[in-house]
Design an enzyme around this catalytic site. Structure first.
Site, PDB file in Angstrom:
ATOM      1  N   ARG A   1      -8.986  19.699 -22.850  1.00  0.00           N
ATOM      2  CA  ARG A   1      -8.780  20.958 -22.142  1.00  0.00           C
ATOM      3  C   ARG A   1      -8.694  22.110 -23.136  1.00  0.00           C
ATOM      4  NH1 ARG A   1      -4.256  21.394 -20.743  1.00  0.00           N
ATOM      5  NH2 ARG A   1      -3.358  19.403 -21.310  1.00  0.00           N
TER       6      ARG A   1
ATOM      7  N   CYS B   1       2.000  12.014 -22.872  1.00  0.00           N
ATOM      8  CA  CYS B   1       3.389  11.680 -23.190  1.00  0.00           C
ATOM      9  C   CYS B   1       3.933  10.543 -22.332  1.00  0.00           C
ATOM     10  CB  CYS B   1       4.282  12.905 -23.078  1.00  0.00           C
ATOM     11  SG  CYS B   1       3.975  14.099 -24.398  1.00  0.00           S
TER      12      CYS B   1
ATOM     13  N   ARG C   1     -10.867   8.841 -23.121  1.00  0.00           N
ATOM     14  CA  ARG C   1     -10.289   8.535 -21.810  1.00  0.00           C
ATOM     15  C   ARG C   1     -11.074   7.482 -21.053  1.00  0.00           C
ATOM     16  NH1 ARG C   1      -5.683  11.891 -19.931  1.00  0.00           N
ATOM     17  NH2 ARG C   1      -5.304  13.221 -21.735  1.00  0.00           N
TER      18      ARG C   1
ATOM     19  N   ASP D   1      -0.509  11.056 -12.503  1.00  0.00           N
ATOM     20  CA  ASP D   1      -0.672  12.383 -13.107  1.00  0.00           C
ATOM     21  C   ASP D   1      -0.183  13.543 -12.240  1.00  0.00           C
ATOM     22  OD1 ASP D   1      -1.649  13.664 -15.560  1.00  0.00           O
ATOM     23  OD2 ASP D   1      -3.179  14.593 -14.314  1.00  0.00           O
TER      24      ASP D   1
ATOM     25  N   PHE E   1       7.564   1.612 -23.501  1.00  0.00           N
ATOM     26  CA  PHE E   1       6.630   0.874 -22.644  1.00  0.00           C
ATOM     27  C   PHE E   1       7.394   0.035 -21.606  1.00  0.00           C
ATOM     28  CE2 PHE E   1       4.496   1.828 -26.678  1.00  0.00           C
ATOM     29  CZ  PHE E   1       3.451   2.604 -26.183  1.00  0.00           C
TER      30      PHE E   1
ATOM     31  N   TYR F   1     -15.706  18.493 -19.820  1.00  0.00           N
ATOM     32  CA  TYR F   1     -14.632  17.535 -20.084  1.00  0.00           C
ATOM     33  C   TYR F   1     -13.457  17.594 -19.113  1.00  0.00           C
ATOM     34  CZ  TYR F   1     -12.553  13.987 -22.997  1.00  0.00           C
ATOM     35  OH  TYR F   1     -12.069  12.786 -23.459  1.00  0.00           O
TER      36      TYR F   1
ATOM     37  N   LYS G   1      -6.641  19.335 -12.451  1.00  0.00           N
ATOM     38  CA  LYS G   1      -5.653  20.321 -12.864  1.00  0.00           C
ATOM     39  C   LYS G   1      -5.902  21.687 -12.196  1.00  0.00           C
ATOM     40  CE  LYS G   1      -3.260  17.455 -15.237  1.00  0.00           C
ATOM     41  NZ  LYS G   1      -3.725  16.708 -16.314  1.00  0.00           N
TER      42      LYS G   1
ATOM     43  N   LYS H   1       2.900   9.232 -18.878  1.00  0.00           N
ATOM     44  CA  LYS H   1       2.910   9.067 -17.425  1.00  0.00           C
ATOM     45  C   LYS H   1       2.146   7.818 -16.980  1.00  0.00           C
ATOM     46  CE  LYS H   1       1.294  13.152 -16.574  1.00  0.00           C
ATOM     47  NZ  LYS H   1       1.283  13.566 -17.974  1.00  0.00           N
TER      48      LYS H   1
ATOM     49  N   SER I   1       1.168  16.262 -21.124  1.00  0.00           N
ATOM     50  CA  SER I   1      -0.071  15.521 -21.347  1.00  0.00           C
ATOM     51  C   SER I   1       0.077  14.567 -22.531  1.00  0.00           C
ATOM     52  CB  SER I   1      -1.204  16.507 -21.621  1.00  0.00           C
ATOM     53  OG  SER I   1      -1.339  17.372 -20.512  1.00  0.00           O
TER      54      SER I   1
ATOM     55  N   HIS J   1       3.081  18.067 -12.096  1.00  0.00           N
ATOM     56  CA  HIS J   1       2.388  17.192 -13.072  1.00  0.00           C
ATOM     57  C   HIS J   1       3.226  15.922 -13.246  1.00  0.00           C
ATOM     58  CE1 HIS J   1       0.582  16.881 -17.443  1.00  0.00           C
ATOM     59  NE2 HIS J   1      -0.131  16.186 -16.579  1.00  0.00           N
TER      60      HIS J   1
HETATM   61  P1  GTP Z   1      -2.159  12.641 -19.549  1.00  0.00           P
HETATM   62  O1  GTP Z   1      -3.160  11.786 -18.894  1.00  0.00           O
HETATM   63  O2  GTP Z   1      -2.700  13.445 -20.677  1.00  0.00           O
HETATM   64  O3  GTP Z   1      -1.414  13.515 -18.586  1.00  0.00           O
HETATM   65  O4  GTP Z   1      -1.121  11.660 -20.343  1.00  0.00           O
HETATM   66  P2  GTP Z   1       0.035  10.664 -19.855  1.00  0.00           P
HETATM   67  O5  GTP Z   1       1.313  11.420 -19.703  1.00  0.00           O
HETATM   68  O6  GTP Z   1      -0.400   9.851 -18.707  1.00  0.00           O
HETATM   69  O7  GTP Z   1       0.250   9.732 -21.160  1.00  0.00           O
HETATM   70  P3  GTP Z   1      -0.106   8.185 -21.402  1.00  0.00           P
HETATM   71  O8  GTP Z   1       0.695   7.253 -20.535  1.00  0.00           O
HETATM   72  O9  GTP Z   1      -1.561   8.026 -21.361  1.00  0.00           O
HETATM   73  O10 GTP Z   1       0.420   8.005 -22.896  1.00  0.00           O
HETATM   74  C1  GTP Z   1      -0.065   8.771 -23.967  1.00  0.00           C
HETATM   75  C2  GTP Z   1       0.236   8.105 -25.278  1.00  0.00           C
HETATM   76  O11 GTP Z   1       1.640   7.856 -25.415  1.00  0.00           O
HETATM   77  C3  GTP Z   1      -0.464   6.750 -25.417  1.00  0.00           C
HETATM   78  O12 GTP Z   1      -1.021   6.631 -26.690  1.00  0.00           O
HETATM   79  C4  GTP Z   1       0.657   5.764 -25.216  1.00  0.00           C
HETATM   80  O13 GTP Z   1       0.417   4.560 -25.891  1.00  0.00           O
HETATM   81  C5  GTP Z   1       1.892   6.498 -25.726  1.00  0.00           C
HETATM   82  N1  GTP Z   1       3.123   6.056 -25.011  1.00  0.00           N
HETATM   83  C6  GTP Z   1       3.286   5.932 -23.672  1.00  0.00           C
HETATM   84  N2  GTP Z   1       4.508   5.466 -23.348  1.00  0.00           N
HETATM   85  C7  GTP Z   1       5.168   5.292 -24.533  1.00  0.00           C
HETATM   86  C8  GTP Z   1       6.486   4.820 -24.875  1.00  0.00           C
HETATM   87  O14 GTP Z   1       7.304   4.460 -24.036  1.00  0.00           O
HETATM   88  N3  GTP Z   1       6.792   4.804 -26.207  1.00  0.00           N
HETATM   89  C9  GTP Z   1       5.909   5.193 -27.167  1.00  0.00           C
HETATM   90  N4  GTP Z   1       6.282   5.134 -28.430  1.00  0.00           N
HETATM   91  N5  GTP Z   1       4.648   5.628 -26.874  1.00  0.00           N
HETATM   92  C10 GTP Z   1       4.283   5.680 -25.581  1.00  0.00           C
HETATM   93  C1  SPV Z   2      -3.823  16.145 -19.150  1.00  0.00           C
HETATM   94  O1  SPV Z   2      -4.246  16.761 -20.138  1.00  0.00           O
HETATM   95  O2  SPV Z   2      -2.658  16.297 -18.721  1.00  0.00           O
HETATM   96  C2  SPV Z   2      -4.702  15.169 -18.468  1.00  0.00           C
HETATM   97  C3  SPV Z   2      -6.109  15.147 -18.857  1.00  0.00           C
HETATM   98  O3  SPV Z   2      -4.256  14.475 -17.577  1.00  0.00           O
HETATM   99  S1  SPV Z   2      -7.045  16.395 -18.105  1.00  0.00           S
HETATM  100  O4  SPV Z   2      -7.660  15.856 -16.927  1.00  0.00           O
HETATM  101  O5  SPV Z   2      -8.074  16.795 -19.072  1.00  0.00           O
HETATM  102  O6  SPV Z   2      -6.200  17.503 -17.759  1.00  0.00           O
HETATM  103 MN    MN Z   3      -2.037  14.994 -17.178  1.00  0.00          MN
END
Ligand code: GTP
Ligand code: SPV
Ligand code: MN
Length: 581
Positions: free
Chosen positions: A69, A250, A364, A275, A488, A197, A206, A252, A248, A226
């Protein structure tokens, strides 16, 4: 085609402006998806991954300058600048429209204009909203098929209801200097140019489901957030639904489909969404939530058998991979997956570690949510699911404890507004700097944050069955830069405590910043986190928090007269309690 007059007229006008060779109305069928994927393959935008290990899976390599983004090129174009607020880039609607019109002029010559009617949310839910995305990207069509309820049924709903969000998208020439993501919330319109993208191009996500929807939600009395949505089922069969806002990249997606550790025998996590969450207070006084999306656009790096087995299990068929690496036998690969060495990096070059990671950090996968082993049948429920708890969480190396409960709804709103997090590769800018990210909505709130906090505060007292609000932090690091909490699946232990608090089954340690677990109440059976680490994870550093609350105060004040008194009063209350502590 359509019987909807305004839709027909709009498509006609767009075609006149963009000059496509032909126009195609998407019906949303599986046959159409397969044909589109093959067309994209012929165009060079898709290549087929190993059909034995990954049947019906595609690799897409984006332009190397178009990988995330672009918050600095994203605008909220309200008539008055104060309505967009300091949290958004702003342009007058007139100037933005003129700029975009000049970019769109003739941009679809030699291309097909696709019309994508889509529904955000279960097709029969009163909480759902529809939109139409016009695009010249076959890749967008394929992704929208997985991510939204797209095609014939959505068009029928639009024809029945009359209203829809207009989204116009063209990849243009992918020149970063000619790239803009414009929102016109007053006209329920989105215009995006120059990027193919994720959130820049899949306008249902979004742009519609957060920026435009948050604007609508404010005036209609609901919330567009979000947030992931999950269900936690106990061995007795009782399910609590939890919504969680994390910025993002972090956590979810990971939290939404976690697998409880061994000692949680008989417990089950159900995934509703990863999300976005739309919530409304129901007649019973509870907050009811739907996931407007129908698929996951998840971060690939870090996804592995030991971190997110459910994600891995849904990715071996019928999925799209964007900007990942591939192995010698043409399987998708990314950092953290396993110890194989990839053959080709995300740009399509032979893999050489000197050139950086093999998969782009924001690479992704796109997959329909029904492929998730923990997919909940309630994801299609028109009424949504009742939320017991809302969880906020950022990526904070220091200071912020593993988990705390707010004192009240008002305090919970302050907790959400106070969120800060290290930036990630999900946006094109610098990575790893701490910034304020209220409710994980910094890039996505379609109006002034001051008004947004006021809107959140307006729910205070509307019912005694509102969700409890919590704050978590999985990302504390020790002096060696190592994560202190295993995270995790083990995050289940924190969810367990959260539910026990909602049910009034455990007490808590009341501190000025929130209620923390009492020693022994967080189930640590079967993990080996040293006692000193656990203590540090649950410590409240009063001196550092005095500084933090003062910074929060300054941040809230930076929104001037729009910052509601209620949140300032709450900040003052916490600040005074910290002074006394
Ligand atoms: P968006 O799709 O961008 O909104 O991201 P999201 O909030 O869904 O994040 P996602 O679950 O894809 O995690 C992003 C990164 O954080 C990945 O590389 C994960 O491996 C890492 N991660 C997720 N949960 C944990 C956790 O509990 N501990 C740690 N250390 N890393 C984590
Ligand atoms: C984020 O950045 O929070 C995402 C990926 O979930 S995007 O669809 O590019 O916004
Ligand atoms: Mn997101």
């Amino acid at each position: 085609m359509t019987t909807h007059r305004a839709l027909k007229d709009w498509i006609g006008k767009v075609a006149e402006l963009t000059q496509p060779d032909d126009i195609y109305w998407c019906n949303g069928s599986v046959e159409e998806y397969d044909a589109m994927a093959e067309k994209l393959e012929a165009e060079g935008g898709f290549s087929r991954l190993n059909p034995e290990t990954h049947p019906n899976c595609w690799l897409h390599r984006s332009d190397p300058t178009d990988v995330a983004r672009v918050e600095h090129l994203t605008f909220v174009c309200t008539s008055k600048q104060e309505d967009a607020g300091p949290n958004n880039n702003w342009m007058t609607p007139g100037k933005a429209r003129a700029k975009m019109e000049s970019l769109y002029k003739g941009c679809m010559k030699g291309r097909t204009l696709y019309v994508i009617p889509y529904c955000m949310g279960p097709i029969d839910s009163p909480l759902s909203r529809c939109g139409v995305e016009v695009t010249d990207s076959t890749y967008v069509v394929c992704n929208m098929k997985l991510m939204t309820r797209m095609g014939k049924q959505a068009l029928q709903r639009i024809e029945r209801e009359g209203s829809f969000i207009k989204g116009l998208h063209s990849v243009g020439d992918l020149n970063p200097d000619r790239r803009f993501i414009m929102h016109f919330p007053e006209d329920l319109e989105i215009q995006s140019f120059g990027s193919g993208y994720g959130g820049n191009a899949l306008l249902g996500k979004k742009c519609h489901a957060l920026r435009i929807a948050s604007y609508q939600a404010r005036s209609e009395g609901w919330l567009a957030e979000h947030m992931l949505i999950l269900g936690v089922e106990s061995p007795e069969g009782k399910i609590h639904y939890i919504a969680g806002a994390f910025p993002s990249a972090c956590g979810k997606t990971n939290l939404a489909m976690l697998i409880p550790p061994q000692i949680y025998k008989g417990w089950k996590i159900w995934t509703i969404g990863d999300d976005i969450c739309w919530m409304r207070v129901g007649e019973d006084g509870r907050m009811w939530a739907i996931n407007p999306e129908s698929g996951f656009f998840g971060v690939a790096p870090g996804t592995a058998a030991n971190t997110n087995p459910n994600a891995l299990a849904m990715l071996d068929h019928d999925a799209i991979f964007t900007n990942v690496a591939v192995t010698e036998d043409n399987q998708p690969w990314w950092e953290g997956l396993d110890d194989r060495v990839p053959a080709t990096d995300w740009k399509g070059n032979p893999y050489n570690p000197e050139n950086g990671p093999a998969a782009h950090p924001n690479s992704r996968f796109t997959v329909h949510m029904s492929q998730c082993p923990s997919y909940s049948d309630k994801a299609e429920a028109p009424a949504g699911v009742p939320i017991s708890a809302i969880v906020f969480g950022g990526r904070r190396e220091r200071l912020v404890p593993l988990v705390m409960e707010s004192h009240s709804w008002r305090h919970g709103v302050l907790m959400g507004a106070s969120m800060a997090s290290e930036t990630t590769a999900a946006n094109i800018d610098e990575v790893g700097v701490v910034r304020r990210d209220p409710m994980a909505m910094k890039p996505f709130c379609g109006y002034n944050f001051g008004d947004y906090w006021k809107h959140w505060m307006s729910f205070d007292g509307v019912s005694d069955k509102l969700p409890e609000i919590f704050h978590v932090n999985w990302f504390r690091k020790d002096a060696n830069g190592k994560f202190m909490w295993p995270g995790f699946g083990e995050n289940m232990r924190v969810l367990d405590w959260i539910i026990k608090r909602c049910e009034g089954k455990v007490g808590s340690l009341d501190t000025p910043i929130g209620n923390l677990p009492l020693p022994g109440d967080l189930n640590l059976e079967g993990i080996t986190v040293p006692a000193a680490t656990m203590e540090a994870l649950l410590e409240v550093d009063t001196a550092a928090w005095r500084e933090e609350i003062s910074e929060i105060g300054k941040y809230l004040d930076s929104f001037g007269a729009r910052t509601p008194e209620s949140i300032k009063a709450e900040q003052k209350r916490v600040s005074e309690a910290l002074t006394r502590a």
